[in-house]
Scaffold this active site. Structure first.
Site, PDB file in Angstrom:
ATOM      1  N   GLY A 185      49.817   8.899  41.328  1.00  0.00           N
ATOM      2  CA  GLY A 185      49.845   8.288  42.670  1.00  0.00           C
ATOM      3  C   GLY A 185      50.697   7.038  42.750  1.00  0.00           C
ATOM      4  O   GLY A 185      50.577   6.264  43.694  1.00  0.00           O
ATOM      5  N   GLU A 188      56.675   7.183  45.242  1.00  0.00           N
ATOM      6  CA  GLU A 188      56.824   7.417  46.678  1.00  0.00           C
ATOM      7  C   GLU A 188      56.825   8.923  46.934  1.00  0.00           C
ATOM      8  O   GLU A 188      57.071   9.714  46.024  1.00  0.00           O
ATOM      9  CB  GLU A 188      58.160   6.835  47.152  1.00  0.00           C
ATOM     10  CG  GLU A 188      58.269   5.336  46.998  1.00  0.00           C
ATOM     11  CD  GLU A 188      57.159   4.608  47.728  1.00  0.00           C
ATOM     12  OE1 GLU A 188      57.070   4.719  48.949  1.00  0.00           O
ATOM     13  OE2 GLU A 188      56.359   3.939  47.063  1.00  0.00           O
ATOM     14  N   ASP A 199      63.248   1.677  46.906  1.00  0.00           N
ATOM     15  CA  ASP A 199      61.940   1.042  47.069  1.00  0.00           C
ATOM     16  C   ASP A 199      62.000  -0.421  46.611  1.00  0.00           C
ATOM     17  O   ASP A 199      61.501  -1.323  47.306  1.00  0.00           O
ATOM     18  CB  ASP A 199      60.902   1.828  46.253  1.00  0.00           C
ATOM     19  CG  ASP A 199      59.521   1.200  46.298  1.00  0.00           C
ATOM     20  OD1 ASP A 199      58.849   1.334  47.333  1.00  0.00           O
ATOM     21  OD2 ASP A 199      59.140   0.557  45.314  1.00  0.00           O
ATOM     22  N   LYS A 203      61.532  -4.068  48.833  1.00  0.00           N
ATOM     23  CA  LYS A 203      60.648  -5.185  48.460  1.00  0.00           C
ATOM     24  C   LYS A 203      61.448  -6.473  48.254  1.00  0.00           C
ATOM     25  O   LYS A 203      61.022  -7.556  48.667  1.00  0.00           O
ATOM     26  CB  LYS A 203      59.872  -4.821  47.192  1.00  0.00           C
ATOM     27  CG  LYS A 203      58.912  -3.650  47.416  1.00  0.00           C
ATOM     28  CD  LYS A 203      58.417  -3.068  46.111  1.00  0.00           C
ATOM     29  CE  LYS A 203      57.463  -1.901  46.326  1.00  0.00           C
ATOM     30  NZ  LYS A 203      57.192  -1.136  45.107  1.00  0.00           N
TER      31      LYS A 203
END
Ligand code: HSE
Length: 438
Positions: A185, A188, A199, A203
């Site tokens: 998990g 993405e 990603d 950020k």
């Protein structure tokens, strides 16, 4: 004690974690905020087997949550760009505060969302958008508020760090480790966002805005992924005293701001070099405090929920505070004009050191020609290793350079690749000392 009524949209990994943390720690939350935080409605297309939502109103229409007059705070955990944008803008339009873990949404549409939220006088909180459970946004926005931030550098994608760590330690294949990160998990829904650095660039864009008080400018971030790193590069870096990490880096310079994500050699003795697996860490240099480091779980259900719920606590405390008395969304009330006052620098203007790996024919004069090209571009060599021939007549040559401008390095690489004695392309990995004095 009037409860704060919350609607959660998305009951996947982070949504499920948020529901469970809110439920499990409900008593402590009341003790902290003075008000219970109650999940009034959940908008989700699928049930989450890890959540017991008995007694909660569940709808498969997330927009019903955004319009529900009984809800004061919408928690957006569906991810993605466009539907999330519409959902959040609808919630704001209906006067709701918003908590989101969605870095793509904030990095790309944040300026628009904050403007809409400002007009309506509502809070938009997004601690979980950067580095999962690490409270780096709050630290940077509030805890470091006295400082002029000079630079920040972070491992801000857990999946990428997980892959690099397990490839190095266990000699496993890239795809194999990626599949494991997805199953846990961390990744993405589109894992290329993780491995290509998108990603991390989302950020980094958010961190840089909060650090320097500039608008969110994701489109100006330079992004390079980890897919081309070879086992040989990892080994050579190690021999030279470095480790390869996928870093997001933003520096304040005389020419503006650097904003870049790429594989980076860092000295093994830096704390960031010891950050392994799915863990994230961000080093931030402030002029008053000096170097600081923020470390923890950068992904996963409950670590990310930790940040989402902390935002909900903040909303619960500030819901009755006048809007102009709240902490600004991006830390600064007056955001600089990015283009004029503190522009994001084009990549060719940045200055850094480099690791180069090339394959050359093993005959007299080749090294001299390589050195000449570098010296003509005013690039100074710090170290050079020539290994024994492994591929026919070709020998790998590894070079470490001193700091130079990227534009000069681009030209040197172009000339090196055109040499008849050099085969294929030249591998270039940037090197950062992360010197605490810089
Ligand atoms: N895919 C992200 C990561 C999740 O691996 O870090 C947290 O943003």
């Amino acid at each position: 004690m009037k409860p704060v009524r919350v609607g959660i949209c998305g009951l996947g990994t982070v949504g499920g974690g948020t529901f469970n943390v809110l439920t499990r720690n409900a008593e402590d939350i009341v003790r902290r905020t003075g008000r219970p935080i109650v999940v009034e409605q959940i908008g989700a297309r699928r049930a989450n087997p890890d959540c017991d939502t008995t007694g909660v109103n569940v709808t498969d229409d997330i927009f019903e949550v955004a319009r529900n007059p009984d809800i004061e705070v919408l928690v957006e955990l569906i991810g993605g760009y466009d539907v999330a944008r519409e959902l959040v803008l609808t919630a704001i339009e209906h006067g709701k505060h918003v908590v989101t873990a969605n870095k793509a949404l904030i990095a790309v549409y944040g300026n628009e969302i904050f403007e809409a939220a400002h007009e309506k006088g509502v809070i938009v909180a997004f601690e979980a958008a950067v580095a999962g459970g690490i409270p780096v946004i709050k630290s940077l926005r509030e805890g470091l508020g006295a400082n002029r931030i000079q630079w920040l550098a972070g491992i801000i994608n857990g999946t990428g760090n997980y892959i690099l760590t397990h490839m190095r330690d266990e000699g496993r294949a890239f795809e194999d480790v990626l599949a494991e990160a997805q199953a846990l998990g961390y990744a993405e829904s589109d894992p290329t966002f993780d491995v290509e650095g998108i990603d991390a660039a989302h950020k980094l864009t958010i961190l840089a805005s909060i650090a320097y008080g500039v608008p969110l400018q994701f489109d100006k971030a330079y992004t390079e992924g980890i897919a081309r790193i070879t086992a040989d590069d990892v080994e050579q870096a190690d021999n030279l005293g470095y480790i390869i990490k996928h870093l997001g880096i933003s520096k304040r310079t005389d020419k503006g701001l650097e904003l870049r994500v790429h594989p980076t050699l860092i000295p093994k003795q830096r704390l960031l070099a010891s950050v392994h697996g799915v863990k994230n860490a961000i080093a931030i240099m402030g002029d008053a405090v000096g170097p600081t480091l923020y470390y923890g779980a950068g992904a996963g259900a409950e670590p990310t929920a930790s940040a989402v719920v902390a935002d909900l606590l903040d909303v619960a405390r500030n819901i009755n505070t006048a809007h102009h008395d709240r902490v600004p969304y991006l830390a600064f009330g007056g955001i600089l004009d990015g283009d004029e006052e503190l522009p994001i620098m084009p990549m060719e203007d940045i200055v850094t050191a480099y690791y180069l790996r090339l394959l050359a024919v093993d005959r007299p004069g080749v090294l001299a020609r390589v050195a000449t090209i570098l010296s003509e571009q005013e690039i100074s060599i710090e170290a050079i290793i020539q290994k024994e021939a492994t591929e026919g007549e070709l020998v790998p040559i590894i070079l470490l350079t001193h700091r130079t401008q990227e534009k000069n390095m681009n030209e040197a690489i172009r000339q090196l690749e055109s040499l008849v004695d050099v085969a294929g392309t030249v591998t270039r990995i940037r090197v950062e000392s992360l010197d605490e004095q810089e």
